[in-house]
Every structure is written in structure tokens, then in C-alpha cells.
Scaffold this motif. Structure first.
Motif, PDB file in Angstrom:
ATOM      1  N   ILE A   1      13.965  47.382  13.099  1.00  0.00           N
ATOM      2  CA  ILE A   1      15.337  47.456  12.859  1.00  0.00           C
ATOM      3  C   ILE A   1      15.859  47.454  13.858  1.00  0.00           C
ATOM      4  O   ILE A   1      16.403  45.996  15.062  1.00  0.00           O
ATOM      5  N   PHE A   2      14.735  47.600  15.666  1.00  0.00           N
ATOM      6  CA  PHE A   2      14.900  47.124  16.597  1.00  0.00           C
ATOM      7  C   PHE A   2      14.099  45.428  16.825  1.00  0.00           C
ATOM      8  O   PHE A   2      15.209  45.024  17.820  1.00  0.00           O
ATOM      9  N   ILE A   3      13.357  44.866  16.476  1.00  0.00           N
ATOM     10  CA  ILE A   3      13.349  43.737  15.723  1.00  0.00           C
ATOM     11  C   ILE A   3      14.564  43.155  15.023  1.00  0.00           C
ATOM     12  O   ILE A   3      14.630  41.816  15.815  1.00  0.00           O
ATOM     13  N   GLY A   4      15.027  43.442  14.260  1.00  0.00           N
ATOM     14  CA  GLY A   4      16.211  42.870  13.296  1.00  0.00           C
ATOM     15  C   GLY A   4      17.269  42.967  14.391  1.00  0.00           C
ATOM     16  O   GLY A   4      17.871  41.351  14.747  1.00  0.00           O
ATOM     17  N   GLU A   5      17.851  43.500  15.323  1.00  0.00           N
ATOM     18  CA  GLU A   5      18.894  43.877  16.347  1.00  0.00           C
ATOM     19  C   GLU A   5      18.897  42.593  17.148  1.00  0.00           C
ATOM     20  O   GLU A   5      19.418  42.202  17.454  1.00  0.00           O
ATOM     21  N   GLY A   6      17.373  42.119  17.637  1.00  0.00           N
ATOM     22  CA  GLY A   6      16.476  41.008  18.746  1.00  0.00           C
ATOM     23  C   GLY A   6      16.977  39.979  17.899  1.00  0.00           C
ATOM     24  O   GLY A   6      17.453  39.191  19.147  1.00  0.00           O
ATOM     25  N   LYS A   7      17.027  39.831  17.006  1.00  0.00           N
ATOM     26  CA  LYS A   7      17.334  38.142  16.283  1.00  0.00           C
ATOM     27  C   LYS A   7      18.835  38.161  15.560  1.00  0.00           C
ATOM     28  O   LYS A   7      19.236  36.831  16.118  1.00  0.00           O
ATOM     29  N   SER A   8      19.258  39.209  15.886  1.00  0.00           N
ATOM     30  CA  SER A   8      21.198  38.643  15.153  1.00  0.00           C
ATOM     31  C   SER A   8      22.121  40.334  15.535  1.00  0.00           C
ATOM     32  O   SER A   8      20.871  40.840  15.546  1.00  0.00           O
ATOM     33  N   ASP A   9      23.100  39.888  15.763  1.00  0.00           N
ATOM     34  CA  ASP A   9      23.819  40.590  15.894  1.00  0.00           C
ATOM     35  C   ASP A   9      24.294  41.830  15.031  1.00  0.00           C
ATOM     36  O   ASP A   9      24.458  43.028  15.291  1.00  0.00           O
ATOM     37  N   GLU A  10      24.142  41.400  13.506  1.00  0.00           N
ATOM     38  CA  GLU A  10      23.933  41.716  12.170  1.00  0.00           C
ATOM     39  C   GLU A  10      22.855  42.178  11.083  1.00  0.00           C
ATOM     40  O   GLU A  10      23.041  41.014  10.601  1.00  0.00           O
ATOM     41  N   ILE A  11      22.643  43.739  11.330  1.00  0.00           N
ATOM     42  CA  ILE A  11      21.551  43.551  10.743  1.00  0.00           C
ATOM     43  C   ILE A  11      21.049  44.649   9.535  1.00  0.00           C
ATOM     44  O   ILE A  11      22.646  45.386   9.696  1.00  0.00           O
ATOM     45  N   ALA A  12      21.319  44.418   7.980  1.00  0.00           N
ATOM     46  CA  ALA A  12      21.802  44.910   7.323  1.00  0.00           C
ATOM     47  C   ALA A  12      20.574  45.589   6.534  1.00  0.00           C
ATOM     48  O   ALA A  12      19.472  45.601   7.090  1.00  0.00           O
ATOM     49  N   THR A  13      20.612  46.879   5.744  1.00  0.00           N
ATOM     50  CA  THR A  13      19.453  47.595   4.696  1.00  0.00           C
ATOM     51  C   THR A  13      18.115  46.728   4.184  1.00  0.00           C
ATOM     52  O   THR A  13      16.901  46.430   4.572  1.00  0.00           O
ATOM     53  N   GLY A  14      18.648  45.029   3.918  1.00  0.00           N
ATOM     54  CA  GLY A  14      18.048  44.410   3.100  1.00  0.00           C
ATOM     55  C   GLY A  14      17.086  43.611   4.342  1.00  0.00           C
ATOM     56  O   GLY A  14      15.767  43.499   4.409  1.00  0.00           O
TER      57      GLY A  14
END
Ligand SMILES: Nc1ncnc2c1ncn2[C@@H]1O[C@H](COP(=O)(O)OP(=O)(O)O)[C@@H](O)[C@H]1O
Ligand SMILES: [Mg+2]
Length: 407
Positions: A314-327
């Protein structure tokens, strides 16, 4: 001539010691282990408990007491206080009376409970090796010979019950095996719903008497803090408003005196370390951040490795995009697992772990669609990302992910 280097060190220590006395008159009064002589706003609880326990002074067995209330409402402090007084009284009258205090976070098996009880009445038992029945017999024989009354305090009793409900059952039945002596039990819990989960046989025996400790109000917390502060600090060290602010924060945290006292202690330590002569509301605000930060770090550090891997995703995902989903989280999570050789859990299981993080208040997970691939959620970190990174960097398995080019 150059100065002797050790005199520099002396200077530092001197300055520290001097500064020390600018703020504190008696620092230890604010320590979490300090037991105050006076407990404002608990007179009614003292009386209530003293009345229940008073028969002990005439050789009668007091009823068992079940005490509950949220954390920091004075349950432990009041209980210890009344029992110390009772022990003093009994001693001055040559009455046989003693009590054992056990915190069931540590004393969490029937073996440990019995070992502690044995120790407290002066019987040696080997730390391991004896069968439970043998210790039980030893204890019964010894205590019965003493013709005494013994109060066993089981603090945070829910911990013992959840780990070994049998030990609580054994204890509540012990009197039927004793001829001369009696054991009374005081069970204390911070979990206000615990009673409902108790086995009815244990419940009826444990709660012959019940005491409820209600949360402190902000005014009551102010009084508690003022009384402590008068002993702990020099005159005029606390700026006006500091006590009320600490009290207000404790009142918001379900009337928790511990929280208020911690805040006052950390604030004044910050002031001291800064060389400030007064503790101000600014110190309190800073202290609040320090305490909250420590709590978050503690919770994150204690997460199991799989949950930590999900959190890292989740941390890495948030660093890349404003919105992340479960997938998205699952994709990154799988990559992490491959790289650090963790088992890859199913998407459904990872969904459960995300829900757990949500329940702990670490992330929010909001349903956004029920598309072709089922329900998707938008995930968002609610704790400072810096702290997440810090905790994961301290995990030797997951920390290397941060150095990899893939991320
Ligand atoms: N009425 C009071 N007066 C002074 N200090 C108190 C009072 N109630 C609680 N405290 C202090 O607050 C802290 C928490 O109290 P404690 O008895 O451990 O709460 P509980 O057992 O209900 O969680 C302790 O440091 C205790 O000394
Ligand atoms: Mg307690």
C-alpha cells in the motif's frame, strides 16, 4: 593550555543536572510506577471496597469482587491501596491476612498463578518440573495450616481467562478444598464486555460483588494532575493552561488518567531537554505527537510479516499514484513476496488483511465498485507514510525491497 576534555563532559553533565532541577522537584512522582498516597475522586470506591473486604478483620471471608472499567480509571491503584491498608491493619492486630497481586499479562497459566501464590505465602516451588497437581496440593496444605485469609488479585484477568479459563475455574473452587483458610478473589478487567464472555459458573462465583469504575471527567483529571504536579514540579514551572490541556486530552480518551499523566510527564521532559524553564501548551502539543507516534510505531512493528508486506504494498502503491485499489495492492504485494521469498496468499486473504488494517485504523478501505471481478476497494493510508517506511525499514526481510529497482 588546552582544556582537559573531561571537564567538558563534566560541564555537560552539570548543565544537565542543573537544568534538571529547574523543572522538576521530584521527577519520580510522574513515573508510571509511582503509587500516589492520595487518589482524588475515588473516595467512594475506597469505601465500597473497604466495606466488602472489612469482614477479613474479623476472620470472615470477604466476597469475591469483580471490577471493571476502561483503562486509566484507577482500578489497579485503588485496589492496591485498600489492600495495603487492610494488610497494615491486620498486622497491627496480629490477624492472619495477606494478599497476592498478579498481573495476568504475565501470570497467564494455572501453573504460574499457583507458583506465585506459593511464593507469596513463603513456599518455594521449582520454576518448572513439578506437576500442577503436586503444586496445587502443596499450596493447599501449606495455606490451610496457616489458618489465614488470603486475597488473590488477578489484574487484567481477561488475559488469564482467554489463555486458560481452567485456571480461573480452579481458583474459584479452591475454597471447597480448604478447611481452615479462605481465599477471596478480586478480578479486574479493562474490558467492559468481558463479563458477558465468561463461563456462567465462573461468572457467578467471581462476581459475588461488582464494582464499576467510570471514566474521569476533565475536571476530575485536572484535580488529579494538580495534586501530582504540586509534588513533581517547582513552583510556577507549569504555564497556565497546561494542566487543563492534559486533562482535556485524557478526558477525550475515555477519561484515562494514565494518558493525562503520560502527557504531562512527556511535556515536561521535552521542556527540560530543551533547557526551557517553563512547560507550555506548545510542549504539550509536541508531547501529544510524540506519544501518538510511539503508539503507531508500536502497533505497526507488532504486525505479522504478511500484513506488513501488504502494508508495504500500500505504501509503495500510494507513492506511485494518488488512487490505489485492492487489485493494485495485490499486484505489488505478490511482487514483494516473490522477491523476499514469502508465501503468496490468495487475493481474498489479502483482502481480509486489508480489512484488518482498516479495523486497526492504519488504512481506510472504501468500496468503489462491484465490477466483473467482484468488489473493489479504494485503499488509503491513514497513518503518516514516514512512520510506515521507518517500521518496514527495521524489518530485515522487507527492508531490502526499498533498495530494488523494481519499485
Ligand atoms: N484518582 C486518582 N488520583 C491520582 N492518580 C490516579 C487516580 N486514578 C488513577 N491514577 C493514576 O493513573 C494511572 C492509571 O491508574 P490505574 O489504577 O493503573 O488505572 P487502571 O488500573 O484502571 O487502568 C496510575 O498512574 C494511577 O496512579
Ligand atoms: Mg490496571
Amino acid at each position: 593550555m588546552s582544556k582537559d576534555p573531561s571537564s567538558n563532559i563534566d560541564e555537560i553533565f552539570d548543565r544537565y543536572l542543573d537544568a534538571d532541577t529547574i523543572v522538576f522537584k521530584q521527577r519520580e512522582v510522574l513515573s508510571p510506577h509511582y503509587v500516589p498516597d492520595i487518589l482524588p475522586h475515588r473516595d467512594d470506591k475506597f469505601e465500597e471496597m473497604a466495606k466488602i473486604l472489612a469482614p477479613a478483620l474479623r476472620g470472615g471471608a470477604p466476597s469475591n469482587i469483580f471490577i471493571y472499567g476502561t483503562t486509566g480509571t484507577g482500578k489497579t491503584a485503588v485496589t492496591k491501596h485498600v489492600l495495603n491498608k487492610l494488610e497494615e491493619r491486620a498486622k497491627s492486630r496480629n490477624l492472619a491476612f495477606k494478599y497476592s497481586y498478579m498481573n495476568c499479562q504475565h501470570v497467564d497459566t494455572k501453573y504460574r498463578v499457583l507458583t506465585q501464590l506459593c511464593e507469596d505465602i513463603g513456599i518455594d516451588v521449582p520454576f518448572t518440573g513439578l506437576h500442577f497437581d503436586v503444586i496445587y496440593q502443596k499450596f493447599k496444605d501449606a495455606i490451610d495450616k496457616m489458618d489465614t485469609l488470603h486475597v488473590a488479585v488477578l489484574d487484567e484477568v481477561d488475559m488469564l481467562y482467554h489463555k486458560s479459563s481452567e485456571s480461573l475455574y480452579v481458583l474459584t473452587r479452591i475454597n471447597s478444598d480448604l478447611k481452615k483458610s479462605k481465599i477471596s478473589i478480586i478480578g479486574i478487567t479493562n474490558d467492559v464486555n468481558f463479563k458477558e464472555t465468561l463461563d456462567p459458573r465462573i461468572r457467578s462465583s467471581l462476581s459475588e460483588e461488582e464494582m464499576v469504575f467510570s471514566p474521569y471527567t476533565a475536571e476530575q483529571l485536572s484535580d488529579i494532575l494538580t495534586q501530582r504536579a504540586d509534588v513533581a514540579f517547582h513552583k510556577n514551572v507549569l504555564e497556565f493552561g497546561v494542566i487543563n490541556l492534559c486533562a482535556a486530552v485524557g478526558a477525550q480518551q475515555h477519561g484515562d488518567a494514565r494518558r493525562s499523566l503520560d502527557l504531562l510527564r512527556v511535556s515536561s521532559e521535552l521542556a527540560e531537554r530543551n533547557g526551557d524553564e517553563k512547560v507550555t501548551e506548545i510542549h504539550v502539543r509536541k508531547a501529544q505527537q510524540v506519544i501518538e507516534r510511539n503508539t503507531v510505531v508500536e502497533v505497526l512493528t507488532s504486525l505479522p510479516i504478511q500484513t506488513k508486506a501488504v502494508l508495504q504494498a500500500i505504501f509503495i502503491g500510494e507513492g506511485k499514484s494518488d488512487e490505489i485499489a485492492t487489485g493494485d495492492v495485490y499486484e505489488i504485494y505478490s511482487k514483494i513476496c516473490k522477491l523476499v521469498r514469502l508465501d503468496i496468499l490468495t487475493a481474498r486473504r489479502v483482502g481480509d488483511l486489508i480489512n484488518e488494517l482498516d479495523m486497526l485504523g492504519i488504512v481506510t478501505a472504501q468500496v468503489i465498485s462491484k465490477g466483473r471481478y467482484g468488489r473493489s476497494k479504494r485503499i488509503h493510508l491513514t497513518v503518516p507514510p514516514k512512520q510506515v517506511r521507518e517500521v518496514i525499514e527495521n524489518d530485515f526481510r522487507l527492508s531490502k525491497i526499498f533498495e530494488m529497482d523494481e519499485f
